[in-house]
Design an enzyme around this catalytic site. Structure first.
Site, PDB file in Angstrom:
ATOM      1  N   ARG A  57      27.273  26.477  17.757  1.00  0.00           N
ATOM      2  CA  ARG A  57      27.931  25.503  18.652  1.00  0.00           C
ATOM      3  C   ARG A  57      29.439  25.413  18.449  1.00  0.00           C
ATOM      4  N   ASN A  75      44.721  31.506  39.853  1.00  0.00           N
ATOM      5  CA  ASN A  75      43.770  32.425  40.492  1.00  0.00           C
ATOM      6  C   ASN A  75      44.348  33.105  41.728  1.00  0.00           C
ATOM      7  N   GLU A 135      40.647  23.270  34.728  1.00  0.00           N
ATOM      8  CA  GLU A 135      40.806  23.764  36.096  1.00  0.00           C
ATOM      9  C   GLU A 135      40.254  22.816  37.138  1.00  0.00           C
ATOM     10  N   GLU A 140      49.409  40.790  36.672  1.00  0.00           N
ATOM     11  CA  GLU A 140      49.354  39.365  36.302  1.00  0.00           C
ATOM     12  C   GLU A 140      50.768  38.831  36.065  1.00  0.00           C
ATOM     13  N   LYS A 188      39.927  30.135  28.464  1.00  0.00           N
ATOM     14  CA  LYS A 188      38.792  30.534  29.292  1.00  0.00           C
ATOM     15  C   LYS A 188      38.097  31.701  28.621  1.00  0.00           C
ATOM     16  N   LYS A 213      51.956  29.702  31.655  1.00  0.00           N
ATOM     17  CA  LYS A 213      50.523  29.451  31.520  1.00  0.00           C
ATOM     18  C   LYS A 213      50.267  28.243  30.621  1.00  0.00           C
ATOM     19  N   ARG A 247      45.611  24.275  37.638  1.00  0.00           N
ATOM     20  CA  ARG A 247      45.257  25.544  37.002  1.00  0.00           C
ATOM     21  C   ARG A 247      44.696  26.556  37.998  1.00  0.00           C
ATOM     22  N   HIS A 283      40.810  45.175  36.672  1.00  0.00           N
ATOM     23  CA  HIS A 283      41.013  43.792  37.092  1.00  0.00           C
ATOM     24  C   HIS A 283      42.402  43.593  37.704  1.00  0.00           C
ATOM     25  N   HIS A 301      42.891  36.266  42.981  1.00  0.00           N
ATOM     26  CA  HIS A 301      41.655  36.494  42.244  1.00  0.00           C
ATOM     27  C   HIS A 301      40.393  36.327  43.080  1.00  0.00           C
ATOM     28  N   HIS A 353      38.308  39.440  42.712  1.00  0.00           N
ATOM     29  CA  HIS A 353      36.951  39.453  42.149  1.00  0.00           C
ATOM     30  C   HIS A 353      35.977  40.100  43.117  1.00  0.00           C
TER      31      HIS A 353
HETATM   32  N1  NAD Z   1      19.370  18.875  20.947  1.00  0.00           N
HETATM   33  C1  NAD Z   1      19.003  18.141  19.907  1.00  0.00           C
HETATM   34  O1  NAD Z   1      19.770  17.303  19.430  1.00  0.00           O
HETATM   35  C2  NAD Z   1      17.619  18.327  19.359  1.00  0.00           C
HETATM   36  C3  NAD Z   1      17.100  17.399  18.477  1.00  0.00           C
HETATM   37  C4  NAD Z   1      15.795  17.584  18.058  1.00  0.00           C
HETATM   38  C5  NAD Z   1      15.050  18.647  18.502  1.00  0.00           C
HETATM   39  N2  NAD Z   1      15.599  19.542  19.349  1.00  0.00           N
HETATM   40  C6  NAD Z   1      14.835  20.668  19.865  1.00  0.00           C
HETATM   41  O2  NAD Z   1      13.774  20.161  20.653  1.00  0.00           O
HETATM   42  C7  NAD Z   1      12.707  21.090  20.648  1.00  0.00           C
HETATM   43  C8  NAD Z   1      11.434  20.359  20.417  1.00  0.00           C
HETATM   44  O3  NAD Z   1      11.255  19.440  21.474  1.00  0.00           O
HETATM   45  P1  NAD Z   1       9.823  18.893  21.853  1.00  0.00           P
HETATM   46  O4  NAD Z   1       9.177  18.436  20.624  1.00  0.00           O
HETATM   47  O5  NAD Z   1       9.981  17.972  22.985  1.00  0.00           O
HETATM   48  O6  NAD Z   1       9.033  20.229  22.264  1.00  0.00           O
HETATM   49  P2  NAD Z   1       8.687  20.869  23.678  1.00  0.00           P
HETATM   50  O7  NAD Z   1       9.787  20.772  24.612  1.00  0.00           O
HETATM   51  O8  NAD Z   1       8.188  22.230  23.368  1.00  0.00           O
HETATM   52  O9  NAD Z   1       7.483  19.983  24.208  1.00  0.00           O
HETATM   53  C9  NAD Z   1       6.298  19.943  23.478  1.00  0.00           C
HETATM   54  C10 NAD Z   1       5.081  20.318  24.340  1.00  0.00           C
HETATM   55  O10 NAD Z   1       4.728  19.213  25.159  1.00  0.00           O
HETATM   56  C11 NAD Z   1       4.682  19.608  26.505  1.00  0.00           C
HETATM   57  N3  NAD Z   1       5.064  18.435  27.257  1.00  0.00           N
HETATM   58  C12 NAD Z   1       6.299  17.936  27.408  1.00  0.00           C
HETATM   59  N4  NAD Z   1       6.252  16.771  28.041  1.00  0.00           N
HETATM   60  C13 NAD Z   1       4.950  16.520  28.325  1.00  0.00           C
HETATM   61  C14 NAD Z   1       4.273  15.467  28.966  1.00  0.00           C
HETATM   62  N5  NAD Z   1       4.926  14.389  29.405  1.00  0.00           N
HETATM   63  N6  NAD Z   1       2.948  15.572  29.113  1.00  0.00           N
HETATM   64  C15 NAD Z   1       2.279  16.638  28.627  1.00  0.00           C
HETATM   65  N7  NAD Z   1       2.861  17.643  27.985  1.00  0.00           N
HETATM   66  C16 NAD Z   1       4.188  17.585  27.841  1.00  0.00           C
HETATM   67  C17 NAD Z   1       5.608  20.756  26.582  1.00  0.00           C
HETATM   68  O11 NAD Z   1       5.336  21.561  27.707  1.00  0.00           O
HETATM   69  C18 NAD Z   1       5.317  21.465  25.275  1.00  0.00           C
HETATM   70  O12 NAD Z   1       4.147  22.223  25.386  1.00  0.00           O
HETATM   71  C19 NAD Z   1      13.035  22.111  19.584  1.00  0.00           C
HETATM   72  O13 NAD Z   1      13.436  23.299  20.216  1.00  0.00           O
HETATM   73  C20 NAD Z   1      14.194  21.487  18.812  1.00  0.00           C
HETATM   74  O14 NAD Z   1      15.075  22.446  18.294  1.00  0.00           O
HETATM   75  C21 NAD Z   1      16.866  19.402  19.775  1.00  0.00           C
HETATM   76  N1  NAD Z   2      40.097  34.511  30.012  1.00  0.00           N
HETATM   77  C1  NAD Z   2      40.985  34.597  30.967  1.00  0.00           C
HETATM   78  O1  NAD Z   2      41.692  33.623  31.265  1.00  0.00           O
HETATM   79  C2  NAD Z   2      41.163  35.903  31.668  1.00  0.00           C
HETATM   80  C3  NAD Z   2      42.276  36.117  32.468  1.00  0.00           C
HETATM   81  C4  NAD Z   2      42.441  37.373  33.027  1.00  0.00           C
HETATM   82  C5  NAD Z   2      41.513  38.367  32.791  1.00  0.00           C
HETATM   83  N2  NAD Z   2      40.437  38.124  32.019  1.00  0.00           N
HETATM   84  C6  NAD Z   2      39.469  39.163  31.731  1.00  0.00           C
HETATM   85  O2  NAD Z   2      40.113  40.181  30.987  1.00  0.00           O
HETATM   86  C7  NAD Z   2      39.458  41.412  31.216  1.00  0.00           C
HETATM   87  C8  NAD Z   2      40.453  42.455  31.472  1.00  0.00           C
HETATM   88  O3  NAD Z   2      41.286  42.571  30.320  1.00  0.00           O
HETATM   89  P1  NAD Z   2      42.097  43.895  30.036  1.00  0.00           P
HETATM   90  O4  NAD Z   2      42.801  44.271  31.234  1.00  0.00           O
HETATM   91  O5  NAD Z   2      42.824  43.650  28.782  1.00  0.00           O
HETATM   92  O6  NAD Z   2      40.929  44.974  29.855  1.00  0.00           O
HETATM   93  P2  NAD Z   2      40.231  45.639  28.593  1.00  0.00           P
HETATM   94  O7  NAD Z   2      39.994  44.654  27.549  1.00  0.00           O
HETATM   95  O8  NAD Z   2      39.057  46.369  29.122  1.00  0.00           O
HETATM   96  O9  NAD Z   2      41.327  46.687  28.064  1.00  0.00           O
HETATM   97  C9  NAD Z   2      41.701  47.744  28.892  1.00  0.00           C
HETATM   98  C10 NAD Z   2      41.506  49.102  28.213  1.00  0.00           C
HETATM   99  O10 NAD Z   2      42.577  49.304  27.308  1.00  0.00           O
HETATM  100  C11 NAD Z   2      42.081  49.609  26.017  1.00  0.00           C
HETATM  101  N3  NAD Z   2      43.057  49.092  25.088  1.00  0.00           N
HETATM  102  C12 NAD Z   2      43.253  47.794  24.762  1.00  0.00           C
HETATM  103  N4  NAD Z   2      44.327  47.676  23.989  1.00  0.00           N
HETATM  104  C13 NAD Z   2      44.826  48.932  23.806  1.00  0.00           C
HETATM  105  C14 NAD Z   2      45.922  49.432  23.109  1.00  0.00           C
HETATM  106  N5  NAD Z   2      46.778  48.612  22.475  1.00  0.00           N
HETATM  107  N6  NAD Z   2      46.107  50.766  23.095  1.00  0.00           N
HETATM  108  C15 NAD Z   2      45.286  51.585  23.774  1.00  0.00           C
HETATM  109  N7  NAD Z   2      44.224  51.150  24.473  1.00  0.00           N
HETATM  110  C16 NAD Z   2      44.014  49.839  24.488  1.00  0.00           C
HETATM  111  C17 NAD Z   2      40.749  48.955  25.998  1.00  0.00           C
HETATM  112  O11 NAD Z   2      39.901  49.519  25.013  1.00  0.00           O
HETATM  113  C18 NAD Z   2      40.264  49.227  27.404  1.00  0.00           C
HETATM  114  O12 NAD Z   2      39.762  50.519  27.505  1.00  0.00           O
HETATM  115  C19 NAD Z   2      38.501  41.175  32.361  1.00  0.00           C
HETATM  116  O13 NAD Z   2      37.203  41.106  31.839  1.00  0.00           O
HETATM  117  C20 NAD Z   2      38.927  39.835  32.926  1.00  0.00           C
HETATM  118  O14 NAD Z   2      37.847  39.106  33.474  1.00  0.00           O
HETATM  119  C21 NAD Z   2      40.258  36.908  31.467  1.00  0.00           C
HETATM  120 ZN    ZN Z   3      43.375  37.851  36.145  1.00  0.00          ZN
END
Ligand code: NAD
Ligand code: NAD
Ligand code: ZN
Ligand code: ZN
Lengths: 365, 365
Positions: free
Chosen positions: B120, B244, B236, B184, B142, B226, B240, B264, B247, B251
């Site tokens: 997470r 685009n 965005e 860009e 992003k 930026k 922001r 791209h 874009h 895209h």
């Molecule tokens: N996000 C968090 O903070 C947090 C905290 C604790 C647990 N979890 C996660 O939650 C999961 C466990 O959740 P769970 O215990 O609800 O299990 P689950 O979602 O698998 O539900 C248990 C079973 O009960 C069935 N079921 C659900 N509601 C029903 C209903 N009203 N009537 C009949 N059957 C029903 C489901 O289909 C399943 O077979 C785990 O993956 C765990 O990691 C997350």
């Molecule tokens: N996150 C965002 O805000 C944002 C913005 C614009 C684009 N993008 C994403 O970025 C990607 C495109 O990025 P890109 O253009 O860097 O492509 P890329 O990462 O594919 O790099 C281009 C090519 O250059 C090579 N390469 C990289 N650095 C090198 C270096 N110093 N010398 C020799 N070769 C090198 C790479 O291996 C690749 O073959 C897309 O997936 C696009 O969606 C994201």
């Molecule tokens: Zn871009």
């Protein structure tokens, strides 16, 4: 119906607790930015409740799409998550289309993570249908999927817009699942509220009989504690870690036996007793407190003995835990019933506990 | 070296721009919470720069692990992302272990998304090695992977702890990639700074000859714009979206031809000209401005003609765009050079542009 508010620095959202809430589509409709939503459920829950929810939303003018996932922790993986993305893209859903999780923690965690990632974030709502999801997983914004090498390893902190906890939905929950949810309920008492622990000792039979008033009281109490803790520490940098009482051991049990063999709540129950044993070995809580804990968990229909994984495997599984830091495992342990702390524990003590050497608490069953 | 600060409500981080920065491990080490990091790179970049970066970090006492991904937009998918998770889990990496992206936008986007999701959220640092990544993708948080049905559909807003833009790394960049980055760069001038657009008209030859001073000036200018825009609108929801420019069309070109056929930046160049054409058809910018834009993009070595996808396919591809809202496409269009706005455009005008009916801008080549 009772409503709590979870207040965070960037957002706040309501947690509604009561009966007959599934049919009140307005609780959801009012938080949607667009009158369109994708309901995510599973094969078990959908036949029971999906059409009622759709009808309730339709009455509020909300158009719904649905995606029904296979049931089970085994499917809390990328491939299944991708079915949500496929459905969203196929339907041309945009950034304002909300996701609604209708199910237990598995559906809730996956739907939340899908909402966090789809187009870098779309709104979502939790309609938890298990007790565990109502008291724990639906509240607080932790979302995740599993990785073959670790539970909940891939995820996000991403908050819902609302949580709707309808006690009526628990009628169909299998007993074993109800008990698993009660493990998390007991956890709240143990970690932070001795009076609530006492209330649970008095009311466990009512809860297991699915008395709606008792359930609503417990759910509200747990959600209030969780909202309070998460409000202080959304990203788990401090106090939120206390909610992991029993979970370091519990996750190791789940992973060690293979996900799905023990239920999450069952593993947490056994894990809380290992934490209690460790706390007693450190001289923190009394043997009486350990026995009270075991008695309450047994009354909730939960296992109180961890499976034998072997000390080495235990340790290796636990060092993968998200709470690990510089290779050493941090435990949530008990100073007394109602007072938990995060602490290191000497490996030899934990080892002895895991090998059963220290276990003196067990009831003569 | 020059350093800019990107300031957001919850965080701020430095963007270092200059020469010889790869060897200054301290720039990275000082932002790591733990003296351990996983460097993510690809098969092309790793042989060129990975060992130098590792050595620079080792000098600062930072232990590094590495994962080398296959090269290309084709691999910006879940399966490849999972290789990062596998490596992290295999090495037992914890919540404090940072990820360092050493590569272009593909490596940067994937590493950032992996950092957003692993347990997470873990810290990460961007070391962009393409011009495009230095001026655009590495700054602003992003992150994403592609879905078979849409580019960057699965992702997160997740900020790095630092960005290190070393002009020296551009020496090995293929010409075509340099040009793609220049698209860009031109975008920034077009959308918000007519004087910078003029500077680019005067200095395009220097940039293409990889003059380090000129490159550093352009990178700093783009990053400043930026950082300013992202600082106002991280998620965005408003301004922001101007980033685009080109874009929505771009895209569609990338998806329509299949990812990787056009780069791209190439698609964005052709897309910016379609946006310019549309703006002219609306009576907003002059034919002269369209010609200036085309001339500059051609001087940057970029395509100025979009491929013929057929009007229907264009529209269907564009309605999948993340900026779509209630099914209608929102465009970034030009009021003048240096002044962009988000607007709807009548479908018949856009259609005519896409069918080439309105195209009068083209240079007599
Ligand atoms: N996000 C968090 O903070 C947090 C905290 C604790 C647990 N979890 C996660 O939650 C999961 C466990 O959740 P769970 O215990 O609800 O299990 P689950 O979602 O698998 O539900 C248990 C079973 O009960 C069935 N079921 C659900 N509601 C029903 C209903 N009203 N009537 C009949 N059957 C029903 C489901 O289909 C399943 O077979 C785990 O993956 C765990 O990691 C997350
Ligand atoms: N996150 C965002 O805000 C944002 C913005 C614009 C684009 N993008 C994403 O970025 C990607 C495109 O990025 P890109 O253009 O860097 O492509 P890329 O990462 O594919 O790099 C281009 C090519 O250059 C090579 N390469 C990289 N650095 C090198 C270096 N110093 N010398 C020799 N070769 C090198 C790479 O291996 C690749 O073959 C897309 O997936 C696009 O969606 C994201
Ligand atoms: Zn871009
Ligand atoms: Zn739990």
């Amino acid at each position: 119906m009772r409503t709590l508010d979870l207040v965070l620095p960037d957002t706040r959202y309501p947690i509604h607790i009561g009966q007959g809430l599934l049919d009140q589509g307005g609780l959801i409709a009012r938080v949607l930015p667009q009158q369109k939503a994708m309901i995510v459920s599973n094969e078990t829950v959908a036949p029971l409740y999906l059409e009622r929810l759709r009808a309730a939303l339709a009455r509020e003018g909300v158009e719904t799409l649905t995606v029904v996932l296979p049931d089970g922790e085994d499917y809390k993986d990328w491939a299944t998550l991708n079915r949500i993305f496929d459905a969203l893209l196929k339907a041309g859903c945009e950034r304002k289309t909300a996701l609604i999780a209708l199910g237990g923690g598995v559906v809730g965690d996956m739907t939340g993570f899908a909402a966090a990632c789809y187009q870098r974030g779309v709104p979502f709502v939790q309609v938890p249908t298990t007790l565990l999801a109502q008291v724990d997983s639906s509240v607080g914004g932790k979302t995740a999927i599993n990785h073959p090498q670790g539970k909940n390893m891939i995820g996000a902190f991403y908050q819902p817009r609302a949580v709707i906890a309808d006690m009526d939905l628990l009628d169909t929950l299998p007993d074993r699942e109800l008990s698993a949810g009660l493990a998390e309920v007991v956890k709240y008492g143990l970690l932070g509220d001795a009076a609530f622990f006492g209330w649970l000792e008095d009311n466990m039979a009512l809860l297991r009989a699915r008395d709606k008033q008792a359930l609503a009281y417990a759910v509200e109490h747990c959600c209030r504690m969780k909202a309070d803790i998460v409000g202080q520490d959304e990203k788990e940098q401090g106090v939120r870690a206390l909610l992991n009482l029993g979970h370091t051991f519990g996750h190791a049990i789940e992973a060690g036996l293979g996900f799905g063999v023990w239920l999450h709540g069952e593993a947490v129950a056994a894990g809380m007793l290992l934490a209690a044993d460790t706390s007693r070995a450190l001289g923190w809580i009394s043997n009486d407190d350990v026995v009270r804990t075991e008695t309450l968990l047994a009354a909730a229909g939960l296992p109180t003995r961890a499976p034998d994984l072997g000390a080495e495997r235990w340790m290796s599984l636990m060092s993968h835990d998200k709470k690990a830091e510089n290779g050493s495992v941090r435990y949530v342990l008990l100073k007394e019933i109602g007072y938990a702390v995060v602490a290191n524990a000497p490996t030899d003590i934990v080892n002895s506990i895991l090998c059963g050497k220290f276990i003196q608490h067990s009831l003569k069953v």
